[in-house]
Design an enzyme around this catalytic site. Structure first.
Site, PDB file in Angstrom:
ATOM      1  N   ALA A   1       3.171   6.703  -7.719  1.00 28.22           N
ATOM      2  CA  ALA A   1       2.270   7.225  -6.976  1.00 28.22           C
ATOM      3  C   ALA A   1       2.808   7.127  -5.545  1.00 28.22           C
ATOM      4  CB  ALA A   1       1.086   6.200  -7.037  1.00 28.22           C
TER       5      ALA A   1
ATOM      6  N   GLY B   1       0.843  -1.216  -0.030  1.00 23.94           N
ATOM      7  CA  GLY B   1      -0.027   0.014  -0.104  1.00 23.94           C
ATOM      8  C   GLY B   1       0.833   1.305  -0.103  1.00 23.94           C
ATOM      9  N   LEU B   2       0.464   2.335   0.548  1.00 29.70           N
ATOM     10  CA  LEU B   2       1.152   3.378   0.692  1.00 29.70           C
ATOM     11  C   LEU B   2       1.471   4.022  -0.441  1.00 29.70           C
ATOM     12  CD1 LEU B   2       3.724   2.895   3.478  1.00 29.70           C
ATOM     13  CD2 LEU B   2       1.623   3.943   3.746  1.00 29.70           C
ATOM     14  N   CYS B   3       0.465   4.027  -1.425  1.00 28.71           N
ATOM     15  CA  CYS B   3       0.511   4.655  -2.861  1.00 28.71           C
ATOM     16  C   CYS B   3      -0.779   5.167  -3.369  1.00 28.71           C
ATOM     17  CB  CYS B   3       1.042   3.468  -3.689  1.00 28.71           C
ATOM     18  SG  CYS B   3      -0.005   2.140  -3.618  1.00 28.71           S
ATOM     19  N   GLY B   4      -1.436   6.086  -2.247  1.00 27.49           N
ATOM     20  CA  GLY B   4      -2.205   7.068  -2.517  1.00 27.49           C
ATOM     21  C   GLY B   4      -3.631   6.110  -3.324  1.00 27.49           C
TER      22      GLY B   4
END
Lengths: 290, 139
Positions: free
Chosen positions: A243, A86-89
């Site tokens: 991202a 994750g951590l990609c908007g």
């Protein structure tokens, strides 16, 4: 108002977080470059293989490979490429939204859908929401390889050959540029949309085929599909990193803002304490001298 | 001396590119030696060695696990596989992907709950947008 000491601790912890997001931002930035190179590197193979297919399809017009024939759609397959982490908007959210829209449209026409998933996020998503998943591949790492994708692709290709699905789509994030990524749906099968090479049509010569064009076409088409899925995986990785870089940059900025606010609160608290101390001293002195 | 252009590419990148005086490759029907002005030929390759004799007489060796060989009078293209292939190996890979899917989605329903998915995604997007707007306001 919180005490000076608590504010100081808070500032320190936000600063630590900021260091982490900053580091993640820089790591992502350096990986974009590599992923872009990888994308570039896969192009010559795809180009050549497309040309070969053009020749092959042209060589024996009587033989119609099932991969090249359009048929009535009763079931469709989707290969969904998401990220592993994750951590990609909003990258994955946008992608899944696109998938759900497509699936909804097919469902309205009474067409069943099955999926092959690439990436842990897609697996999580469909685990929660259900769906006929026939194959998965996760944890591809920084350099996705064809090897890890073969299994899922083969399941879909077999399903297509056996008539279980009548169309195959690839869904992945297209890398437009660092600031923008777009979920795209590509038709993998049937390959009728392929530009069967204008140059092939003009040329009068033809290959010698060993063993024969039909069997070769089988091999070539399979590799062609694989190379397309591979490209999708690499492109999706580049999108993920882009991202992530943007998301981490804004996280770093936000942390900076929080630190500024806390610093202000800290200064105010300190000033208030000093003012209070002075007024106490002054008050005390006045009492003594008075 | 006549030369022939050789490209060895795989899906993951270019492996070799240059002119050669002779190329040897392990074709499906036996090893072939390709000299310039060879007749156009298309065949599959077995795992083995591709040997390229460049114009200076130096030999380059590449081990490939299979692939497709395309020959035109002035150019040879080797579309190399990046993985060891074969019906059985592919079958095993497919089985593995299937098993992984079964393990990862154990207990999940066969039908995608579209309504729930739409709701969830809309919420996630709204949250994301709100967070961004909040940020824009502050700075």
């Amino acid at each position: 108002m919180a005490g000076e000491k608590e504010i100081r601790t808070k500032i320190r912890s936000v600063k630590n977080m900021q260091k982490i997001t900053k580091a993640m931002e820089m790591v992502a930035a350096s990986k974009i470059r590599k992923a872009q190179d990888q994308m570039e590197a896969s192009r010559p193979y795809a180009q050549r293989i497309r040309r070969v297919i053009g020749h092959l399809a042209h060589a024996n017009p009587d033989y119609k490979h099932p991969f090249l024939v359009e048929r009535e759609v009763k079931r469709v397959g989707f290969i969904v490429i998401s990220t592993d982490r994750g951590l990609c908007g909003g990258l994955n959210t946008n992608l899944f939204k696109r998938v759900i829209t497509e699936v909804g449209e097919w469902r309205e026409k009474g067409v069943e859908v099955e999926y092959a998933l690439v990436g842990a996020k897609a697996v999580q998503f469909f685990r929660r929401l259900g769906g006929k998943v026939v194959g998965t591949a996760t944890h591809l790492g920084d350099r996705p390889s064809v090897n890890e994708l073969i299994g899922s692709i083969k399941i879909m290709l077999d399903a297509y050959s056996e008539g279980e699905i009548d169309r195959l789509y690839l869904v992945n994030n297209k890398f437009v540029n660092t600031m923008s990524q777009q979920p795209v749906v590509t038709t993998l099968l049937p390959v009728s949309q392929i530009d069967l090479g204008e140059e092939a049509l003009q040329d009068h010569w033809d290959y010698i085929y060993e063993p024969d064009a039909g069997e070769l076409l089988d091999d070539v088409l399979m590799r062609y599909i694989e190379s397309q899925v591979y490209r999708g995986a690499v492109e999706n990785f580049a999108s993920e990193m882009a991202a992530k870089m943007v998301a981490m940059k804004s996280a770093t900025d936000n942390a900076g803002e929080i630190i500024d606010d806390l610093q202000l609160a800290y200064n105010k608290a300190r000033q208030a304490a000093i003012t209070q101390e002075i007024s106490e001293i002054v008050g005390g002195a006045a009492a003594v001298s008075g | 001396m006549a030369t022939i252009h050789v490209d060895i590419v795989s899906a993951e990148g270019e492996i070799h590119s240059g002119d050669a005086s002779m190329v040897y490759a392990p074709a499906r029907m036996g090893e072939v030696g390709i000299a310039p002005r060879h007749a156009p030929l298309l065949t599959t390759l077995k795992p083995g060695e591709v040997r390229v004799e460049d114009t200076e007489g130096k030999e380059h060796f590449y081990y490939i696990t299979g692939g497709i060989l395309e020959i035109q009078p002035h150019a040879v293209t080797v579309l190399a596989d990046t993985a060891l292939r074969g019906e059985q190996l592919d079958e095993a890979a497919a089985l593995k992907a299937q098993q992984e899917a079964e393990a990862a989605l154990e207990g999940a329903s066969e039908e995608t709950d579209l309504k729930k998915a739409q709701l969830e995604l809309a919420e996630a997007q709204a949250r994301y947008r709100a967070a961004q707007r909040l940020k824009g306001k502050k700075s």
